[in-house]
Scaffold this motif. Sequence first.
Motif, PDB file in Angstrom:
ATOM      1  N   ILE A 152     -10.321   4.193  -0.959  1.00  0.00           N
ATOM      2  CA  ILE A 152      -9.018   4.127  -1.610  1.00  0.00           C
ATOM      3  C   ILE A 152      -7.918   4.511  -0.633  1.00  0.00           C
ATOM      4  O   ILE A 152      -6.872   3.851  -0.537  1.00  0.00           O
ATOM      5  CB  ILE A 152      -8.988   5.043  -2.853  1.00  0.00           C
ATOM      6  CG1 ILE A 152      -9.862   4.453  -3.964  1.00  0.00           C
ATOM      7  CG2 ILE A 152      -7.560   5.227  -3.363  1.00  0.00           C
ATOM      8  CD1 ILE A 152     -10.031   5.361  -5.157  1.00  0.00           C
ATOM      9  N   ARG A 153      -8.132   5.580   0.136  1.00  0.00           N
ATOM     10  CA  ARG A 153      -7.132   6.004   1.115  1.00  0.00           C
ATOM     11  C   ARG A 153      -7.014   4.972   2.243  1.00  0.00           C
ATOM     12  O   ARG A 153      -5.933   4.777   2.800  1.00  0.00           O
ATOM     13  CB  ARG A 153      -7.480   7.393   1.670  1.00  0.00           C
ATOM     14  CG  ARG A 153      -7.354   8.494   0.625  1.00  0.00           C
ATOM     15  CD  ARG A 153      -7.532   9.871   1.245  1.00  0.00           C
ATOM     16  NE  ARG A 153      -6.499  10.192   2.215  1.00  0.00           N
ATOM     17  CZ  ARG A 153      -5.292  10.619   1.906  1.00  0.00           C
ATOM     18  NH1 ARG A 153      -4.945  10.784   0.646  1.00  0.00           N
ATOM     19  NH2 ARG A 153      -4.414  10.902   2.847  1.00  0.00           N
ATOM     20  N   GLU A 165      -5.434   8.068  -7.940  1.00  0.00           N
ATOM     21  CA  GLU A 165      -4.177   8.121  -7.211  1.00  0.00           C
ATOM     22  C   GLU A 165      -4.411   8.749  -5.841  1.00  0.00           C
ATOM     23  O   GLU A 165      -5.356   9.512  -5.648  1.00  0.00           O
ATOM     24  CB  GLU A 165      -3.159   8.955  -7.995  1.00  0.00           C
ATOM     25  CG  GLU A 165      -2.883   8.424  -9.401  1.00  0.00           C
ATOM     26  CD  GLU A 165      -2.088   9.399 -10.244  1.00  0.00           C
ATOM     27  OE1 GLU A 165      -2.132  10.622  -9.943  1.00  0.00           O
ATOM     28  OE2 GLU A 165      -1.432   8.946 -11.191  1.00  0.00           O
ATOM     29  N   VAL A 166      -3.554   8.402  -4.891  1.00  0.00           N
ATOM     30  CA  VAL A 166      -3.646   9.015  -3.562  1.00  0.00           C
ATOM     31  C   VAL A 166      -2.823  10.288  -3.486  1.00  0.00           C
ATOM     32  O   VAL A 166      -2.941  11.068  -2.552  1.00  0.00           O
ATOM     33  CB  VAL A 166      -3.195   8.018  -2.468  1.00  0.00           C
ATOM     34  CG1 VAL A 166      -4.139   6.836  -2.407  1.00  0.00           C
ATOM     35  CG2 VAL A 166      -1.770   7.554  -2.700  1.00  0.00           C
ATOM     36  N   ALA A 179       0.830  -1.200   0.000  1.00  0.00           N
ATOM     37  CA  ALA A 179       0.000   0.000   0.000  1.00  0.00           C
ATOM     38  C   ALA A 179       0.868   1.256   0.000  1.00  0.00           C
ATOM     39  O   ALA A 179       2.065   1.210   0.319  1.00  0.00           O
ATOM     40  CB  ALA A 179      -0.922  -0.013   1.221  1.00  0.00           C
ATOM     41  N   ALA A 180       0.247   2.381  -0.351  1.00  0.00           N
ATOM     42  CA  ALA A 180       1.007   3.621  -0.518  1.00  0.00           C
ATOM     43  C   ALA A 180       1.769   4.009   0.742  1.00  0.00           C
ATOM     44  O   ALA A 180       2.919   4.458   0.671  1.00  0.00           O
ATOM     45  CB  ALA A 180       0.066   4.744  -0.935  1.00  0.00           C
ATOM     46  N   GLU A 211       1.053   8.941  -7.657  1.00  0.00           N
ATOM     47  CA  GLU A 211       1.246   7.916  -6.633  1.00  0.00           C
ATOM     48  C   GLU A 211       0.060   6.962  -6.611  1.00  0.00           C
ATOM     49  O   GLU A 211      -1.048   7.327  -6.222  1.00  0.00           O
ATOM     50  CB  GLU A 211       1.416   8.559  -5.245  1.00  0.00           C
ATOM     51  CG  GLU A 211       1.700   7.548  -4.154  1.00  0.00           C
ATOM     52  CD  GLU A 211       1.895   8.197  -2.789  1.00  0.00           C
ATOM     53  OE1 GLU A 211       2.444   7.534  -1.892  1.00  0.00           O
ATOM     54  OE2 GLU A 211       1.491   9.365  -2.615  1.00  0.00           O
ATOM     55  N   PHE A 262      -2.314   3.814  -5.378  1.00  0.00           N
ATOM     56  CA  PHE A 262      -2.681   3.451  -4.007  1.00  0.00           C
ATOM     57  C   PHE A 262      -2.023   2.152  -3.557  1.00  0.00           C
ATOM     58  O   PHE A 262      -1.978   1.856  -2.364  1.00  0.00           O
ATOM     59  CB  PHE A 262      -4.201   3.402  -3.826  1.00  0.00           C
ATOM     60  CG  PHE A 262      -4.934   2.342  -4.597  1.00  0.00           C
ATOM     61  CD1 PHE A 262      -5.055   1.054  -4.112  1.00  0.00           C
ATOM     62  CD2 PHE A 262      -5.538   2.656  -5.805  1.00  0.00           C
ATOM     63  CE1 PHE A 262      -5.751   0.095  -4.824  1.00  0.00           C
ATOM     64  CE2 PHE A 262      -6.248   1.694  -6.519  1.00  0.00           C
ATOM     65  CZ  PHE A 262      -6.343   0.403  -6.033  1.00  0.00           C
ATOM     66  N   ALA A 263      -1.444   1.372  -4.514  1.00  0.00           N
ATOM     67  CA  ALA A 263      -0.718   0.159  -4.136  1.00  0.00           C
ATOM     68  C   ALA A 263       0.157  -0.275  -5.294  1.00  0.00           C
ATOM     69  O   ALA A 263      -0.074   0.097  -6.457  1.00  0.00           O
ATOM     70  CB  ALA A 263      -1.682  -0.963  -3.745  1.00  0.00           C
ATOM     71  N   ALA A 281      -4.924   2.305   0.938  1.00  0.00           N
ATOM     72  CA  ALA A 281      -3.550   2.791   0.826  1.00  0.00           C
ATOM     73  C   ALA A 281      -2.880   2.945   2.178  1.00  0.00           C
ATOM     74  O   ALA A 281      -1.681   3.241   2.249  1.00  0.00           O
ATOM     75  CB  ALA A 281      -3.529   4.131   0.092  1.00  0.00           C
ATOM     76  N   ARG A 328     -13.270   7.612  -2.519  1.00  0.00           N
ATOM     77  CA  ARG A 328     -11.951   8.173  -2.199  1.00  0.00           C
ATOM     78  C   ARG A 328     -11.519   7.767  -0.803  1.00  0.00           C
ATOM     79  O   ARG A 328     -10.335   7.477  -0.560  1.00  0.00           O
ATOM     80  CB  ARG A 328     -11.977   9.700  -2.343  1.00  0.00           C
ATOM     81  CG  ARG A 328     -11.947  10.188  -3.782  1.00  0.00           C
ATOM     82  CD  ARG A 328     -11.620  11.673  -3.849  1.00  0.00           C
ATOM     83  NE  ARG A 328     -12.646  12.497  -3.220  1.00  0.00           N
ATOM     84  CZ  ARG A 328     -13.717  12.959  -3.845  1.00  0.00           C
ATOM     85  NH1 ARG A 328     -13.909  12.681  -5.134  1.00  0.00           N
ATOM     86  NH2 ARG A 328     -14.606  13.704  -3.216  1.00  0.00           N
TER      87      ARG A 328
END
Length: 423
Positions: free
Chosen positions: A403-404, A108-109, A61-62, A113, A115-116, A407, A400
């Motif tokens: 997703i975060r 993207e986060v 993950a990010a 970038e 998210f993974a 991440a 969103r």
Amino acid sequence: MSQAGSNATSAPRLVIAGGGLAGLSLALALKQALGDSLGVVMCDPALQRDPHGDTRAFAIAAAARRMLEAIGIWHKVAPKAQPILDMVITDSRLQDPVRPTFLTFEGEVGEGEAFAHMVTAGDLTVALIAACETSGVDLRAEAVESFQTRAAHTDVKLAGGEILPAALLVAADGGRSRLREQAGIGWISWPYGQSGIVATILHERDHEGRAVEHFLPSGPFAILPLKSETLVDGTVKHRSSIVWSERTENVAGLLEADSADLLTELERRFGLQLGRIAFETPPYAYPLSFGVARSFVGDRLALLGDAAHVIHPIAGQGLNLGLHDAAALAEIVADAMRLGQDPGSGEVLEAYERARRTDITAMGLVTDGLNRLFSNDWLPVRLVRDLGLGVVDRMPALKRFFIREAAGLTTREPPRLLKGEKL
């Protein structure tokens, strides 16, 4: 190999039992932060094996990627890492002719970038071991056999008989941790009646960075994109990793089946969207279960990674949780030592317990609940969950957030390493 001193005038020593990715990351982060003021010893018989052939794939993950960037190894694995650009979730029965898409994630986060990223364990291990050697981590290819806690240290006995006095012992020796058992720390667990079948799959067409999760009555079936390889003759190998959750009573028959029959069963789940498929690596299976330690610490002992928690792979967060453990423990120990505190003291260990308990409990409950919800073929449950997926898919703000969450970026006060900051 470097030797940390054991007398009162020498630098304190920290011993890590288990040379997995979380343990190696912790060792590297601490040596980079504290240098010679802390001796770090990593003990694991697996250190004598060549890690290059380890083809297990993990979703990083990010937040965990930012940590790997902060400790200086991400640039070594990035060329072989595959960003996950979007994700599709379906819910159906195996015999259904069409699998309708109920939820999609993309975006993207941060600028540029993902998210993974998908990375193989071999690539990560090679980079971490090389960096640990350069930083002065004492790598020992032998197991920790036992330990005995004294007033101001713990005596760590290695399999060869050597005793290493240490300020802190970190048990990173897996879900069946012998050190956790020796410390008398309880373990809450239950089996899922499922096994995870894992393999790398070749396919004709490019996956375009898309991950797919099919929720099926026997368990989730995940297709995770891997980096394509260009061979010397110009041929491109398109590859994905699968995590196939299946009822345990069916697994032996599947793996013992004729290769053509097994491939047919795989095609029923994988689908034909990427063209013809084949196994690049032989499939193997492992039992799926939930487990969490009643405490993540003992007397001069901290649990790390699977020794502290084991969760269902439905969200791909197992390794990420372990890296979060490493980030939190590294920061707490480094900050304590800079203040002149004992790195194995009760105050330091209590801070680690507080830092990790809520996050791990929440993730354990989420993955357990998701698996129970989606590994269920009862029609009313199917209707409710598909309605819920459809609602999420139509709410950008909620998507969103998820997703975060995937991440690893929703923790209220994340360790500095998970924000990409050095210790």
